[in-house]
Scaffold this active site. Structure first.
Site, PDB file in Angstrom:
ATOM      1  N   ASP A  72      15.726  54.584 -24.354  1.00  9.92           N
ATOM      2  CA  ASP A  72      14.711  55.073 -25.546  1.00  9.92           C
ATOM      3  C   ASP A  72      14.090  56.458 -24.960  1.00  9.92           C
ATOM      4  O   ASP A  72      14.723  56.930 -24.148  1.00  9.92           O
ATOM      5  CB  ASP A  72      13.768  54.198 -25.707  1.00  9.92           C
ATOM      6  CG  ASP A  72      12.842  53.537 -24.421  1.00  9.92           C
ATOM      7  OD1 ASP A  72      12.093  52.859 -24.745  1.00  9.92           O
ATOM      8  OD2 ASP A  72      12.866  54.748 -23.590  1.00  9.92           O
ATOM      9  N   GLU A  73      13.066  56.838 -25.617  1.00  9.68           N
ATOM     10  CA  GLU A  73      12.483  58.101 -25.261  1.00  9.68           C
ATOM     11  C   GLU A  73      12.081  58.155 -23.927  1.00  9.68           C
ATOM     12  O   GLU A  73      11.707  59.291 -23.225  1.00  9.68           O
ATOM     13  CB  GLU A  73      11.702  58.659 -26.342  1.00  9.68           C
ATOM     14  CG  GLU A  73      12.281  58.537 -27.591  1.00  9.68           C
ATOM     15  CD  GLU A  73      12.236  59.862 -28.681  1.00  9.68           C
ATOM     16  OE1 GLU A  73      12.920  60.033 -29.399  1.00  9.68           O
ATOM     17  OE2 GLU A  73      11.373  60.803 -28.290  1.00  9.68           O
ATOM     18  N   GLY A  74      11.735  57.130 -23.267  1.00  8.59           N
ATOM     19  CA  GLY A  74      11.152  57.162 -21.914  1.00  8.59           C
ATOM     20  C   GLY A  74      12.280  57.152 -20.872  1.00  8.59           C
ATOM     21  O   GLY A  74      13.381  57.393 -21.190  1.00  8.59           O
ATOM     22  N   GLY A  82      31.437  58.858 -10.112  1.00  5.84           N
ATOM     23  CA  GLY A  82      32.347  57.958 -11.390  1.00  5.84           C
ATOM     24  C   GLY A  82      32.753  56.520 -11.057  1.00  5.84           C
ATOM     25  O   GLY A  82      33.632  56.029 -11.634  1.00  5.84           O
ATOM     26  N   ASN A  95      31.113  53.776 -11.526  1.00  4.06           N
ATOM     27  CA  ASN A  95      30.767  52.866 -12.618  1.00  4.06           C
ATOM     28  C   ASN A  95      31.843  53.125 -13.531  1.00  4.06           C
ATOM     29  O   ASN A  95      32.269  52.221 -14.421  1.00  4.06           O
ATOM     30  CB  ASN A  95      29.373  53.357 -13.039  1.00  4.06           C
ATOM     31  CG  ASN A  95      28.243  52.680 -12.222  1.00  4.06           C
ATOM     32  OD1 ASN A  95      28.212  51.203 -12.353  1.00  4.06           O
ATOM     33  ND2 ASN A  95      27.606  53.280 -11.267  1.00  4.06           N
ATOM     34  N   HIS A 150      20.923  51.356 -14.223  1.00  3.64           N
ATOM     35  CA  HIS A 150      19.866  51.871 -13.294  1.00  3.64           C
ATOM     36  C   HIS A 150      20.068  51.018 -11.868  1.00  3.64           C
ATOM     37  O   HIS A 150      19.969  49.950 -11.916  1.00  3.64           O
ATOM     38  CB  HIS A 150      18.389  51.760 -13.544  1.00  3.64           C
ATOM     39  CG  HIS A 150      17.465  52.352 -12.601  1.00  3.64           C
ATOM     40  ND1 HIS A 150      17.240  53.745 -12.305  1.00  3.64           N
ATOM     41  CD2 HIS A 150      16.466  51.755 -11.769  1.00  3.64           C
ATOM     42  CE1 HIS A 150      16.430  53.664 -11.600  1.00  3.64           C
ATOM     43  NE2 HIS A 150      15.938  52.399 -11.174  1.00  3.64           N
ATOM     44  N   ASN A 209      22.240  52.727 -19.986  1.00  7.22           N
ATOM     45  CA  ASN A 209      22.297  53.085 -18.862  1.00  7.22           C
ATOM     46  C   ASN A 209      22.238  52.076 -17.816  1.00  7.22           C
ATOM     47  O   ASN A 209      21.921  50.919 -17.960  1.00  7.22           O
ATOM     48  CB  ASN A 209      20.783  53.952 -18.856  1.00  7.22           C
ATOM     49  CG  ASN A 209      20.721  54.818 -17.549  1.00  7.22           C
ATOM     50  OD1 ASN A 209      21.644  55.538 -17.062  1.00  7.22           O
ATOM     51  ND2 ASN A 209      19.426  54.492 -16.857  1.00  7.22           N
ATOM     52  N   ARG A 216      17.527  75.337 -22.536  1.00  4.49           N
ATOM     53  CA  ARG A 216      17.823  73.775 -22.674  1.00  4.49           C
ATOM     54  C   ARG A 216      18.314  73.391 -23.899  1.00  4.49           C
ATOM     55  O   ARG A 216      18.961  72.562 -24.197  1.00  4.49           O
ATOM     56  CB  ARG A 216      16.598  73.159 -21.910  1.00  4.49           C
ATOM     57  CG  ARG A 216      16.622  71.921 -22.039  1.00  4.49           C
ATOM     58  CD  ARG A 216      17.569  71.114 -21.185  1.00  4.49           C
ATOM     59  NE  ARG A 216      17.811  71.392 -19.806  1.00  4.49           N
ATOM     60  CZ  ARG A 216      18.530  70.815 -18.937  1.00  4.49           C
ATOM     61  NH1 ARG A 216      19.325  69.550 -19.362  1.00  4.49           N
ATOM     62  NH2 ARG A 216      18.755  71.025 -17.584  1.00  4.49           N
TER      63      ARG A 216
HETATM   64  C1  GRF Z   1      24.823  54.994  -9.500  1.00  2.00           C
HETATM   65  O1  GRF Z   1      24.176  54.562  -8.165  1.00  2.00           O
HETATM   66  C2  GRF Z   1      24.253  54.621 -10.505  1.00  2.00           C
HETATM   67  O2  GRF Z   1      23.587  53.552 -10.507  1.00  2.00           O
HETATM   68  C3  GRF Z   1      23.258  55.756 -10.695  1.00  2.00           C
HETATM   69  O3  GRF Z   1      23.930  56.700 -10.071  1.00  2.00           O
HETATM   70  C4  GRF Z   1      24.985  56.358  -9.519  1.00  2.00           C
HETATM   71  C5  GRF Z   1      26.242  56.869 -10.193  1.00  2.00           C
HETATM   72  O4  GRF Z   1      27.313  56.584  -9.553  1.00  2.00           O
HETATM   73  N1  GRF Z   1      22.894  55.681 -12.137  1.00  2.00           N
HETATM   74  P1  GRF Z   1      28.781  56.738  -9.841  1.00  2.00           P
HETATM   75  O5  GRF Z   1      28.910  58.151 -10.317  1.00  2.00           O
HETATM   76  O6  GRF Z   1      28.813  55.786 -11.029  1.00  2.00           O
HETATM   77  O7  GRF Z   1      29.597  56.389  -8.709  1.00  2.00           O
END
Ligand code: GRF
Length: 203
Positions: A147-149, A12, A14, A110, A108, A66
């Site tokens: 998106d869906e990808g 967490g 982020n 990445h 999201n 699921r």
């Molecule tokens: C981060 O590296 C983020 O880029 C990726 O998953 C990790 C999540 O880290 N999507 P956190 O849970 O936010 O610490």
């Protein structure tokens, strides 16, 4: 006020960066109304609870299949009545019906510069291992619409980070988080909270 639902699976950091940015008013017009995790042990849930943010677990382990999990996840998101869904290290394939229902309203983060080092199998440390294996000198992070990808939606923000010769996957992950993820995710939410992309959401 932009109502934000944050989906998490792990530490967490982020989420923490976004909460801190809201507290310091670097991010305005924004309220995190719910944090959802598929992992009941996710420390991200503790971070939310410390800020008195509604923190819920929707775990695949609690559902027979699921499809039932997907329905429960969408129901939990719907209950929050979000304007924006933020995937912050959420290691769950988002169900198509959720993507359709929240089209243009899911983002999201990445940990690479899409279209490099992304797609199926590229998550967490694996991304940074691939970056080091390829020997690129610059990596970074990307905020994109979902998106869906897998990691294929329109890109909102990116930030580059230098790869150092002595980097390990762990040191690189940390630097990408500190110097990119924790900066551009709040920045993206702030942009959306203050009008960016409104036409996409209102169509
Ligand atoms: C981060 O590296 C983020 O880029 C990726 O998953 C990790 C999540 O880290 N999507 P956190 O849970 O936010 O610490």
């Amino acid at each position: 006020m932009l109502r934000v639902c944050v989906c998490v699976s792990g530490g967490g950091t982020n989420l923490q960066a976004l909460m801190d940015a809201i507290d310091s008013e670097t991010v305005t017009n924004t309220q995190i109304v719910r944090v959802i995790s598929n992992n009941k042990g996710a420390y991200a849930l503790e971070r939310a609870k410390k800020k008195d943010i509604d923190a819920v677990v929707v775990s695949p382990k609690d559902y027979e299949n699921r499809e039932l999990f997907n329905d429960a996840l969408l129901q939990s998101v719907d209950e929050a009545k979000p304007d924006l869904v933020v995937l912050a290290g959420f290691l769950v394939v988002i169900p198509p019906k959720m993507i359709q229902k929240y089209e243009g309203r899911i983002i999201n983060i990445h940990p690479a510069l899409i279209p490099s080092f992304c797609g199926k199998g590229y998550y967490g440390l694996r991304v940074h291992e691939a970056v080091l294996a390829r020997g690129v000198k610059v990596t970074g992070a990307t905020v994109h619409y979902v998106d869906e990808g897998t990691d294929t939606g329109p890109i909102l923000l990116q930030k580059a980070v230098e790869v150092l010769p002595e980097d390990t996957p762990q040191t690189l992950q940390r630097r990408v988080m500190e110097q990119a993820e924790w900066i551009i995710l709040p920045q993206a939410v702030n942009m959306i909270a203050n009008g960016y992309g409104k036409d996409m959401r209102d169509k």
